[in-house]
Design a protein around this motif. Sequence first.
Motif, mmCIF file in Angstrom:
data_model
loop_
_atom_site.group_PDB
_atom_site.id
_atom_site.type_symbol
_atom_site.label_atom_id
_atom_site.label_comp_id
_atom_site.label_asym_id
_atom_site.label_seq_id
_atom_site.Cartn_x
_atom_site.Cartn_y
_atom_site.Cartn_z
ATOM 1 N N ILE A 76 0.765 -1.331 0.000
ATOM 2 C CA ILE A 76 0.035 0.007 -0.051
ATOM 3 C C ILE A 76 1.019 1.149 -0.033
ATOM 4 C CG2 ILE A 76 -1.525 1.169 1.277
ATOM 5 C CD1 ILE A 76 -2.978 -1.506 2.210
ATOM 6 N N VAL A 77 1.988 1.363 0.838
ATOM 7 C CA VAL A 77 2.911 2.548 0.755
ATOM 8 C C VAL A 77 3.500 2.785 -0.384
ATOM 9 C CG1 VAL A 77 5.054 3.120 1.557
ATOM 10 C CG2 VAL A 77 3.586 2.253 3.237
ATOM 11 N N GLY A 78 4.033 1.559 -1.309
ATOM 12 C CA GLY A 78 4.171 1.872 -2.496
ATOM 13 C C GLY A 78 3.609 2.357 -3.753
ATOM 14 N N PHE A 79 2.021 1.900 -3.458
ATOM 15 C CA PHE A 79 1.220 2.304 -4.635
ATOM 16 C C PHE A 79 0.765 3.603 -4.313
ATOM 17 C CE2 PHE A 79 1.575 -2.063 -5.819
ATOM 18 C CZ PHE A 79 1.596 -1.741 -7.298
ATOM 19 N N ILE A 80 0.439 3.986 -2.953
ATOM 20 C CA ILE A 80 -0.248 5.453 -2.516
ATOM 21 C C ILE A 80 1.185 6.444 -3.115
ATOM 22 C CG2 ILE A 80 -0.512 6.872 -0.558
ATOM 23 C CD1 ILE A 80 -1.869 4.864 0.871
ATOM 24 N N ASN A 81 2.223 6.145 -2.644
ATOM 25 C CA ASN A 81 3.304 6.930 -3.143
ATOM 26 C C ASN A 81 3.241 7.146 -4.526
ATOM 27 O OD1 ASN A 81 4.798 8.038 -1.009
ATOM 28 N ND2 ASN A 81 5.809 6.203 -0.489
ATOM 29 N N LEU A 82 2.681 6.254 -5.323
ATOM 30 C CA LEU A 82 2.936 6.175 -6.717
ATOM 31 C C LEU A 82 1.727 6.790 -7.343
ATOM 32 C CD1 LEU A 82 5.079 5.142 -8.859
ATOM 33 C CD2 LEU A 82 3.444 3.009 -9.153
ATOM 34 N N LEU A 83 0.535 6.633 -6.813
ATOM 35 C CA LEU A 83 -0.649 6.713 -7.409
ATOM 36 C C LEU A 83 -1.311 8.320 -6.767
ATOM 37 C CD1 LEU A 83 -2.446 3.404 -7.321
ATOM 38 C CD2 LEU A 83 -1.523 4.900 -9.428
ATOM 39 N N ILE A 84 -1.195 8.661 -5.572
ATOM 40 C CA ILE A 84 -1.711 9.698 -5.062
ATOM 41 C C ILE A 84 -0.708 10.877 -5.097
ATOM 42 C CG2 ILE A 84 -3.276 10.649 -3.115
ATOM 43 C CD1 ILE A 84 -3.868 7.903 -2.381
ATOM 44 N N PRO A 85 -0.925 11.965 -5.565
ATOM 45 C CA PRO A 85 -0.247 12.953 -5.776
ATOM 46 C C PRO A 85 0.078 13.698 -4.364
ATOM 47 C CG PRO A 85 -1.545 13.549 -7.272
ATOM 48 C CD PRO A 85 -2.173 12.203 -6.501
ATOM 49 N N ARG A 86 1.255 14.177 -4.154
ATOM 50 C CA ARG A 86 1.420 14.671 -2.846
ATOM 51 C C ARG A 86 0.840 15.979 -2.553
ATOM 52 N NH1 ARG A 86 5.928 13.409 0.748
ATOM 53 N NH2 ARG A 86 5.359 11.055 0.364
ATOM 54 N N GLU A 87 0.320 16.713 -3.608
ATOM 55 C CA GLU A 87 -0.053 17.945 -3.442
ATOM 56 C C GLU A 87 -1.620 17.697 -3.078
ATOM 57 O OE1 GLU A 87 1.185 17.462 -6.926
ATOM 58 O OE2 GLU A 87 2.789 17.653 -5.666
ATOM 59 N N LEU A 88 -2.030 16.516 -3.494
ATOM 60 C CA LEU A 88 -3.442 16.193 -3.042
ATOM 61 C C LEU A 88 -3.814 15.703 -1.472
ATOM 62 C CD1 LEU A 88 -6.347 15.880 -4.538
ATOM 63 C CD2 LEU A 88 -5.599 13.173 -4.734
ATOM 64 N N LEU A 89 -2.575 15.030 -1.097
ATOM 65 C CA LEU A 89 -2.625 14.766 0.385
ATOM 66 C C LEU A 89 -2.343 15.803 1.218
ATOM 67 C CD1 LEU A 89 -0.428 11.315 0.395
ATOM 68 C CD2 LEU A 89 -2.842 11.538 1.073
ATOM 69 N N GLN A 90 -1.474 16.644 0.642
ATOM 70 C CA GLN A 90 -1.326 17.900 1.482
ATOM 71 C C GLN A 90 -2.717 18.958 1.381
ATOM 72 O OE1 GLN A 90 2.231 19.313 -0.258
ATOM 73 N NE2 GLN A 90 3.364 18.850 1.549
ATOM 74 N N GLY A 91 -3.386 19.130 0.243
ATOM 75 C CA GLY A 91 -4.509 19.697 0.474
ATOM 76 C C GLY A 91 -5.687 19.111 1.390
ATOM 77 N N TRP A 92 -5.534 17.575 1.593
ATOM 78 C CA TRP A 92 -6.623 17.206 2.453
ATOM 79 C C TRP A 92 -5.880 17.453 4.091
ATOM 80 C CZ3 TRP A 92 -7.413 11.930 -0.408
ATOM 81 C CH2 TRP A 92 -8.377 12.025 -1.364
ATOM 82 N N LEU A 93 -4.660 16.924 4.185
ATOM 83 C CA LEU A 93 -4.132 16.869 5.518
ATOM 84 C C LEU A 93 -3.384 17.868 5.964
ATOM 85 C CD1 LEU A 93 -3.561 13.322 4.925
ATOM 86 C CD2 LEU A 93 -5.315 14.065 6.405
ATOM 87 N N GLY A 94 -2.570 18.861 5.009
ATOM 88 C CA GLY A 94 -1.905 19.740 5.344
ATOM 89 C C GLY A 94 -2.414 21.322 6.035
ATOM 90 N N PRO A 95 -1.422 22.031 6.464
ATOM 91 C CA PRO A 95 -2.013 23.279 7.091
ATOM 92 C C PRO A 95 -3.125 23.919 6.294
ATOM 93 C CG PRO A 95 0.425 23.211 7.103
ATOM 94 C CD PRO A 95 -0.013 22.280 6.052
ATOM 95 N N GLU A 96 -3.245 23.905 4.943
ATOM 96 C CA GLU A 96 -4.312 24.462 4.443
ATOM 97 C C GLU A 96 -5.629 23.782 4.390
ATOM 98 O OE1 GLU A 96 -1.596 22.788 0.843
ATOM 99 O OE2 GLU A 96 -1.291 23.236 3.109
ATOM 100 N N ALA A 97 -5.481 22.547 4.857
ATOM 101 C CA ALA A 97 -6.806 21.841 5.067
ATOM 102 C C ALA A 97 -7.572 22.440 6.084
ATOM 103 C CB ALA A 97 -6.592 20.320 4.949
ATOM 104 N N GLY A 98 -6.966 22.875 7.089
ATOM 105 C CA GLY A 98 -7.627 23.573 8.062
ATOM 106 C C GLY A 98 -8.407 22.692 9.090
ATOM 107 N N TRP A 99 -9.557 22.996 9.358
ATOM 108 C CA TRP A 99 -10.312 22.094 10.415
ATOM 109 C C TRP A 99 -10.812 20.737 9.578
ATOM 110 C CZ3 TRP A 99 -15.160 20.507 8.825
ATOM 111 C CH2 TRP A 99 -15.829 21.329 7.417
#
Lengths: 159, 182
Positions: free
Chosen positions: A49-72
């Motif tokens: 799962i680690v391998g394929f998530i790194n491959l398939l889900i763009p970092r920016e997308l995860l950042q948008g969901w979970l990073g500081p800009e995602a807020g609450w």
Amino acid sequence: MINAYIILSLMTAILLILAYRQKKHVEGLKEAKKLFLNVLPMLICAFVIVGFINLLIPRELLQGWLGPEAGWKGLVIGPAVGALVQGGPFAFLPLFDAVFRDTASVGTAVAMISAWGMINVGHLPYEFTFLGPRFVALKYCMYITIPSLAGLIANLLFG
Amino acid sequence: MATVALILIIVAFLQGGLGLVGKGFLLGGQKLLEVMPLIIIGFILAGLVSISIPKRFVSKWLGREAGWKGPFLGSLVGAMVPGGPFFFYPLMATLTLAGANVGTMISFVAAKTLWNFARIPLEIAFVGTELTLIRFIITFPIPILAGTAVDFFMPGIADKIREDIRKLQKKNSLLKSGEEID
């Protein structure tokens, strides 16, 4: 990573010496092997799962969901992800390291790790089988909001 | 977990064929090899911890009415007890029947998942020292507070939960004997 090697090796050495003095070191190592073999399939799954998530889900997308800009929203999505991940610490922690460590904000990370432990859905079958519905209701009523609250406090204090 | 892995593999195949699937496995394998030594040390540690805390000691500490001290003892023992949910939930049932309060058990299960001493070094390794420290400090009071609140506001719930556990154990033993007959 180096720190972790030093701390873990030291702890292992101390316990090994203690166990050796009680003549229980072989028993302990056998127990370790049993644990390892039990968890191995989960571990392999986790790293696929680690391998394929790194491959398939763009970092920016995860950042948008979970990073500081995602807020609450991060404080809701983070714990939801944490509560769903199965396989114990040996699967979850490396997964966190590889996928979420660089993308999640401090509060979201705290919320995710707390939720993985406290309100993990994989515990439900055990809780129902051994402790019954009243205990499950009590535990989840008390603990379901705690991870998000802990995350909120973490964001306010350390974010 | 296997289902999630399979779905990801299929998505990768649809997006980039076998090449992308191979790349995913390679990436996962690489990560696994990177952390393998740490994981092996972690397991040796877990195995040693699990034999160094005798069960007798746990039941002596928790298997009785402990009053206001219950949540403290429950948290402390919860943080030290090794093993996964297949081990500690049955243990909690046994302890509750032996006389431990429900608040003690609420503290136990929170400390098992929040304090968990044996997991801390592993968490430092993968999550980082700073984040582990922040998480630990913020969630530190929860086990004790939650257990104390349950004992204080819902003193009557212990008997009801004990009743639940007794019924479940009866049912489980019936199921087991049924299987043996088959």
